[in-house]
Design a protein around this motif. Structure first.
Motif, PDB file in Angstrom:
ATOM      1  N   MET A 101       0.843  -1.204   0.000  1.00  0.00           N
ATOM      2  CA  MET A 101       0.000   0.000   0.000  1.00  0.00           C
ATOM      3  C   MET A 101       0.873   1.246   0.000  1.00  0.00           C
ATOM      4  O   MET A 101       1.805   1.374   0.792  1.00  0.00           O
ATOM      5  N   LYS A 102       0.557   2.107  -0.879  1.00  0.00           N
ATOM      6  CA  LYS A 102       1.343   3.326  -1.028  1.00  0.00           C
ATOM      7  C   LYS A 102       1.030   4.298   0.122  1.00  0.00           C
ATOM      8  O   LYS A 102      -0.126   4.510   0.462  1.00  0.00           O
ATOM      9  N   THR A 103       2.047   4.833   0.799  1.00  0.00           N
ATOM     10  CA  THR A 103       1.794   5.803   1.861  1.00  0.00           C
ATOM     11  C   THR A 103       1.525   7.176   1.259  1.00  0.00           C
ATOM     12  O   THR A 103       2.099   7.550   0.232  1.00  0.00           O
ATOM     13  N   GLU A 104       0.667   7.904   1.970  1.00  0.00           N
ATOM     14  CA  GLU A 104       0.285   9.238   1.494  1.00  0.00           C
ATOM     15  C   GLU A 104       1.460  10.210   1.598  1.00  0.00           C
ATOM     16  O   GLU A 104       2.339  10.056   2.437  1.00  0.00           O
ATOM     17  N   ASN A 105       1.410  11.155   0.740  1.00  0.00           N
ATOM     18  CA  ASN A 105       2.390  12.232   0.792  1.00  0.00           C
ATOM     19  C   ASN A 105       1.957  13.233   1.870  1.00  0.00           C
ATOM     20  O   ASN A 105       1.080  14.058   1.660  1.00  0.00           O
ATOM     21  N   TRP A 106       2.569  13.089   3.061  1.00  0.00           N
ATOM     22  CA  TRP A 106       2.121  13.948   4.180  1.00  0.00           C
ATOM     23  C   TRP A 106       2.455  15.416   3.961  1.00  0.00           C
ATOM     24  O   TRP A 106       1.844  16.303   4.531  1.00  0.00           O
ATOM     25  N   ASN A 107       3.504  15.662   3.087  1.00  0.00           N
ATOM     26  CA  ASN A 107       3.813  17.055   2.759  1.00  0.00           C
ATOM     27  C   ASN A 107       2.649  17.718   2.048  1.00  0.00           C
ATOM     28  O   ASN A 107       2.352  18.886   2.297  1.00  0.00           O
ATOM     29  N   PHE A 108       2.016  16.921   1.182  1.00  0.00           N
ATOM     30  CA  PHE A 108       0.875  17.484   0.451  1.00  0.00           C
ATOM     31  C   PHE A 108      -0.299  17.737   1.390  1.00  0.00           C
ATOM     32  O   PHE A 108      -0.980  18.757   1.289  1.00  0.00           O
ATOM     33  N   ILE A 109      -0.512  16.813   2.321  1.00  0.00           N
ATOM     34  CA  ILE A 109      -1.598  17.005   3.305  1.00  0.00           C
ATOM     35  C   ILE A 109      -1.340  18.265   4.131  1.00  0.00           C
ATOM     36  O   ILE A 109      -2.226  19.087   4.339  1.00  0.00           O
ATOM     37  N   THR A 110      -0.089  18.396   4.576  1.00  0.00           N
ATOM     38  CA  THR A 110       0.282  19.572   5.361  1.00  0.00           C
ATOM     39  C   THR A 110       0.024  20.850   4.574  1.00  0.00           C
ATOM     40  O   THR A 110      -0.545  21.810   5.095  1.00  0.00           O
ATOM     41  N   ASP A 111       0.458  20.830   3.308  1.00  0.00           N
ATOM     42  CA  ASP A 111       0.251  22.018   2.472  1.00  0.00           C
ATOM     43  C   ASP A 111      -1.226  22.376   2.359  1.00  0.00           C
ATOM     44  O   ASP A 111      -1.598  23.546   2.474  1.00  0.00           O
ATOM     45  N   LEU A 112      -2.039  21.352   2.161  1.00  0.00           N
ATOM     46  CA  LEU A 112      -3.479  21.606   2.053  1.00  0.00           C
ATOM     47  C   LEU A 112      -4.029  22.173   3.362  1.00  0.00           C
ATOM     48  O   LEU A 112      -4.804  23.136   3.366  1.00  0.00           O
ATOM     49  N   LEU A 113      -3.612  21.568   4.458  1.00  0.00           N
ATOM     50  CA  LEU A 113      -4.131  21.995   5.766  1.00  0.00           C
ATOM     51  C   LEU A 113      -3.696  23.421   6.138  1.00  0.00           C
ATOM     52  O   LEU A 113      -4.341  24.068   6.954  1.00  0.00           O
ATOM     53  N   LEU A 114      -2.596  23.876   5.532  1.00  0.00           N
ATOM     54  CA  LEU A 114      -2.131  25.228   5.827  1.00  0.00           C
ATOM     55  C   LEU A 114      -2.589  26.244   4.778  1.00  0.00           C
ATOM     56  O   LEU A 114      -2.353  27.435   4.931  1.00  0.00           O
ATOM     57  N   ASP A 115      -3.242  25.745   3.749  1.00  0.00           N
ATOM     58  CA  ASP A 115      -3.673  26.637   2.668  1.00  0.00           C
ATOM     59  C   ASP A 115      -4.992  27.331   3.036  1.00  0.00           C
ATOM     60  O   ASP A 115      -6.004  26.676   3.282  1.00  0.00           O
ATOM     61  N   ASP A 116      -4.941  28.655   3.027  1.00  0.00           N
ATOM     62  CA  ASP A 116      -6.109  29.423   3.475  1.00  0.00           C
ATOM     63  C   ASP A 116      -7.344  29.200   2.607  1.00  0.00           C
ATOM     64  O   ASP A 116      -8.458  29.155   3.106  1.00  0.00           O
ATOM     65  N   SER A 117      -7.123  29.063   1.278  1.00  0.00           N
ATOM     66  CA  SER A 117      -8.300  28.879   0.419  1.00  0.00           C
ATOM     67  C   SER A 117      -8.890  27.480   0.609  1.00  0.00           C
ATOM     68  O   SER A 117     -10.107  27.307   0.568  1.00  0.00           O
ATOM     69  N   PHE A 118      -8.013  26.500   0.860  1.00  0.00           N
ATOM     70  CA  PHE A 118      -8.513  25.154   1.159  1.00  0.00           C
ATOM     71  C   PHE A 118      -9.334  25.167   2.449  1.00  0.00           C
ATOM     72  O   PHE A 118     -10.442  24.647   2.498  1.00  0.00           O
ATOM     73  N   ILE A 119      -8.788  25.824   3.473  1.00  0.00           N
ATOM     74  CA  ILE A 119      -9.474  25.893   4.776  1.00  0.00           C
ATOM     75  C   ILE A 119     -10.843  26.538   4.617  1.00  0.00           C
ATOM     76  O   ILE A 119     -11.856  25.988   5.028  1.00  0.00           O
ATOM     77  N   SER A 120     -10.846  27.735   3.988  1.00  0.00           N
ATOM     78  CA  SER A 120     -12.111  28.462   3.917  1.00  0.00           C
ATOM     79  C   SER A 120     -13.147  27.729   3.067  1.00  0.00           C
ATOM     80  O   SER A 120     -14.332  27.733   3.391  1.00  0.00           O
ATOM     81  N   ASN A 121     -12.704  27.063   1.989  1.00  0.00           N
ATOM     82  CA  ASN A 121     -13.662  26.349   1.149  1.00  0.00           C
ATOM     83  C   ASN A 121     -14.168  25.077   1.803  1.00  0.00           C
ATOM     84  O   ASN A 121     -15.335  24.734   1.677  1.00  0.00           O
ATOM     85  N   VAL A 122     -13.282  24.418   2.519  1.00  0.00           N
ATOM     86  CA  VAL A 122     -13.667  23.134   3.123  1.00  0.00           C
ATOM     87  C   VAL A 122     -14.514  23.340   4.379  1.00  0.00           C
ATOM     88  O   VAL A 122     -15.459  22.593   4.650  1.00  0.00           O
ATOM     89  N   THR A 123     -14.170  24.390   5.153  1.00  0.00           N
ATOM     90  CA  THR A 123     -14.934  24.625   6.390  1.00  0.00           C
ATOM     91  C   THR A 123     -16.352  25.118   6.082  1.00  0.00           C
ATOM     92  O   THR A 123     -17.236  25.006   6.912  1.00  0.00           O
ATOM     93  N   ASP A 124     -16.547  25.650   4.899  1.00  0.00           N
ATOM     94  CA  ASP A 124     -17.911  26.019   4.501  1.00  0.00           C
ATOM     95  C   ASP A 124     -18.595  24.766   3.964  1.00  0.00           C
ATOM     96  O   ASP A 124     -18.345  24.336   2.835  1.00  0.00           O
ATOM     97  N   SER A 125     -19.466  24.173   4.770  1.00  0.00           N
ATOM     98  CA  SER A 125     -20.027  22.842   4.456  1.00  0.00           C
ATOM     99  C   SER A 125     -20.804  22.806   3.137  1.00  0.00           C
ATOM    100  O   SER A 125     -20.881  21.753   2.495  1.00  0.00           O
ATOM    101  N   SER A 126     -21.343  23.941   2.734  1.00  0.00           N
ATOM    102  CA  SER A 126     -22.118  23.940   1.497  1.00  0.00           C
ATOM    103  C   SER A 126     -21.224  23.814   0.257  1.00  0.00           C
ATOM    104  O   SER A 126     -21.665  23.382  -0.804  1.00  0.00           O
ATOM    105  N   LEU A 127     -19.983  24.230   0.435  1.00  0.00           N
ATOM    106  CA  LEU A 127     -19.066  24.210  -0.713  1.00  0.00           C
ATOM    107  C   LEU A 127     -18.103  23.032  -0.679  1.00  0.00           C
ATOM    108  O   LEU A 127     -17.548  22.642  -1.714  1.00  0.00           O
ATOM    109  N   SER A 128     -17.887  22.461   0.513  1.00  0.00           N
ATOM    110  CA  SER A 128     -16.757  21.546   0.706  1.00  0.00           C
ATOM    111  C   SER A 128     -16.751  20.366  -0.281  1.00  0.00           C
ATOM    112  O   SER A 128     -15.712  20.084  -0.884  1.00  0.00           O
ATOM    113  N   ARG A 129     -17.915  19.690  -0.447  1.00  0.00           N
ATOM    114  CA  ARG A 129     -17.942  18.517  -1.334  1.00  0.00           C
ATOM    115  C   ARG A 129     -17.576  18.880  -2.783  1.00  0.00           C
ATOM    116  O   ARG A 129     -16.706  18.266  -3.387  1.00  0.00           O
TER     117      ARG A 129
END
Lengths: 191, 396
Positions: free
Chosen positions: B1-29
């Motif tokens: 099983m291929k392990t996830e690229n945690w650097n990419f996860i970190t980048d996403l979690l620190l990205d402001d546009s990712f945060i704001s879009n994902v935390t808005d439940s109507s837009l997240s999906r």
């Protein structure tokens, strides 16, 4: 005569500002209340802190100088709440040794309709309680719950913007690379 | 099983546009699907980042609007209250500053004027436009008429009770500092008044006296419009001030006679015993003049300052308190002037008769006609009457 005129002027600005403050109050109440819940379970302390913050704002004639009212309110609310918590702890000798904590936890009685969400929260909650400091938990809360900028966070945590970024980066990097957490998330996802 | 690229996860979690879009439940999906198309090889990382944010975010509870309103009401109340108190302390500070300035401005000689009660004059001014019928008005509004040949009024020490012509009266409200009693003596009568401090005042007919039922302040102040004779009870460190419109008489304990007739611009004080200080209020000089027994100080009408006269037999001037005028070479015009005031009548005397002087004892009876007839007999004059006007003429 001049003192009377000045008084009248002050009164006018105060009243005008009271209306603006009312809308800010209603918009910010839930955020402040929930933020306060992370510090203490004592609702009365949270109420008192909110009250004191807005009373002071109403009486402050220098309100025009506040550029960011949201972060200003958050900072003063946090300061006031901590002051009240420490004050209430002083009377309790057993609690005196306890340091201030930012507790990021989910109450069991929280009724999530979404089963997926319920499991996710349990996983993350366990991870955060085991692996992060109260300061890390707070910065997560400020970023993901309140959606604050690093500039705003730096004012609340009283550290530089750079320190905020570093703290946040370390916290997230460690979390994203935690094999236990990833394993749980993957297991649940794959299931 | 291929392990996830945690650097990419970190980048996403620190990205402001990712945060704001994902935390808005109507837009997240929707947002996540777009992102997955953009990074097809990072689908797992995107899903994990989404799960972490979902799990991290605490569901905010919202309080009821009633609850919020109740707290907001408390805030407004508290702010208004605090603001009021702040204002009060500012006003108080300004008040103190003004007091200091005023005292400096007036100079030490006038310091005693700055008593904590200027109200008695305001009260007098208010009343002078109101009730002017003879009688006594108590601080609770009771109006008492005064009967009897020689009326006496005596106050109890606390001022709550008084005896008027032998009958006891009680002031309903406890005497407050700003509560005054007003006495207007009926014409043809002199009222003997004993104040709560023991001071005796003979209030001459038609005169108005305003005084507190009890002297609770640092200074005993009363207001006189007309004439009265005072025997002031000595109270240590509590001066007694007789205020009039133009002239104040300040004493500690003494006997003196004050005349204050605003209509005629006539103000004088005659001292019989002790020491008094006089000060004229409207003029520029504003200094005090001390009187010795037997001296009469009066306001000079043109200069608005105080002049002093020596009076030979000062007791004679106050004999009216005993119900008679003791006359010793009294000029007829001056005597008739006093009588006219006493009975509120008009008396006309030809210019040629003014040099006549009269000596003797003149009883002050209720009926002015009897008194004037006595004078007519004494001075060998003819008296005629038209209603309240009396005319003296030389006997034919």
């Amino acid at each position: 005569m001049s003192s009377i005129k000045k008084d009248k002027k002050n009164k006018l600005t105060l009243n005008k500002y009271a209306d603006e403050l009312a809308s800010i109050y209603y918009a910010q109440f839930d955020a402040l209340y929930n933020y306060g819940k992370r510090f203490t379970s004592d609702n009365f302390l949270i109420e008192d802190a909110i009250q004191n913050v807005f009373v002071n704002l109403m009486l402050d004639s220098n309100h025009e100088k506040i550029n960011n009212i949201r972060s200003y309110i958050l900072v003063s609310f946090r300061n006031e709440l901590i002051r009240l918590i420490n004050k209430s702890r002083k009377h309790d000798m057993l609690d005196q040794v306890k340091e201030f904590e930012f507790i990021l936890e989910y109450s069991e009685d929280e009724n999530f309709e979404d089963e997926e969400l319920k499991i996710l929260k349990k996983i993350l909650n366990n991870y955060l309680l085991k692996n992060t400091t109260s300061r890390q938990q707070e910065i997560i809360y400020l970023k993901y719950n309140l959606g604050l900028t690093y500039e705003e966070i730096s004012k609340i945590l009283k550290i530089t913007i750079e320190s905020c970024r570093t703290l946040m980066y370390r916290t997230i990097k460690r979390m994203a690379s935690d094999p236990e957490l990833l394993k749980k998330l993957r297991f649940w996802k794959e299931y | 099983m291929k392990t996830e690229n945690w650097n990419f996860i970190t980048d996403l979690l620190l990205d402001d546009s990712f945060i704001s879009n994902v935390t808005d439940s109507s837009l997240s999906r929707q947002y996540v699907e777009v992102l997955k198309k953009e990074y097809p090889d990072k689908k797992k990382e995107i899903e994990i980042a989404l799960s972490i944010i979902k799990g991290i975010k605490i569901e905010d509870k919202s309080s009821s609007i009633k609850y919020k309103q109740a707290i907001w009401d408390r805030i407004k109340e508290k702010a208004a209250l605090t603001n009021k108190n702040r204002r009060k302390s500012i006003t108080l500070f300004i008040g103190i500053a003004a007091t200091v300035l005023l005292i400096i401005g007036l100079g030490i000689s006038s310091v005693f004027y700055f008593t904590d009660n200027e109200k008695i004059e305001q009260y007098a001014l208010k009343l002078s436009s109101g009730i002017s019928t003879p009688g006594l008005i108590l601080s609770d509004g009771q109006q008492l008429s005064i009967q009897g040949e020689q009326p006496t009024i005596t106050y109890s020490e606390d001022g709550s009770k008084l005896i008027i012509d032998g009958s006891l009266k009680v002031q309903k409200t406890a005497p407050r500092e700003d509560a005054y009693n007003q006495l207007i003596a009926p014409y043809g009568k002199t009222i003997t008044l004993t104040l709560s401090d023991g001071t005796r005042v003979w209030v001459s007919s038609g005169s108005r006296l305003i005084y507190p039922p009890s002297f609770n302040r640092k200074v005993r102040e009363i207001y006189l419009d007309g004439e009265a004779y005072f025997e002031v009870a000595s109270v240590k460190n509590k001066p007694f001030i007789v205020k009039t419109e133009k002239m104040d008489t300040r004493v500690l304990g003494t006997k003196f006679y004050v005349q204050a007739y605003a209509k005629e611009n006539k103000y004088s004080t005659l001292l019989l015993e002790g020491k008094v200080m006089l000060s004229e209020k409207k003029g520029k000089s504003n200094h005090e003049v001390a009187l010795k027994p037997g001296q009469q100080g009066y306001v000079n009408q043109n200069q608005n300052d105080i002049r002093i006269n020596e009076v030979d037999n000062p007791e004679n001037k106050i004999s009216w308190i005993h119900g008679y005028f003791r006359l010793e070479n009294e000029r007829l015009d001056q005597l008739l002037d006093r009588i006219a005031k006493y009975y509120d009548i008009k008396i006309t005397l030809p210019e040629s008769l003014t040099p006549i002087v009269i000596s003797g004892k003149l009883d002050l009876k209720e009926n002015p006609e009897t008194v004037l007839n006595d004078i007519a007999v004494l001075a060998n004059l003819e008296l005629t009457q038209e209603e309240k006007k009396y005319f003296f003429k030389k006997m034919k």
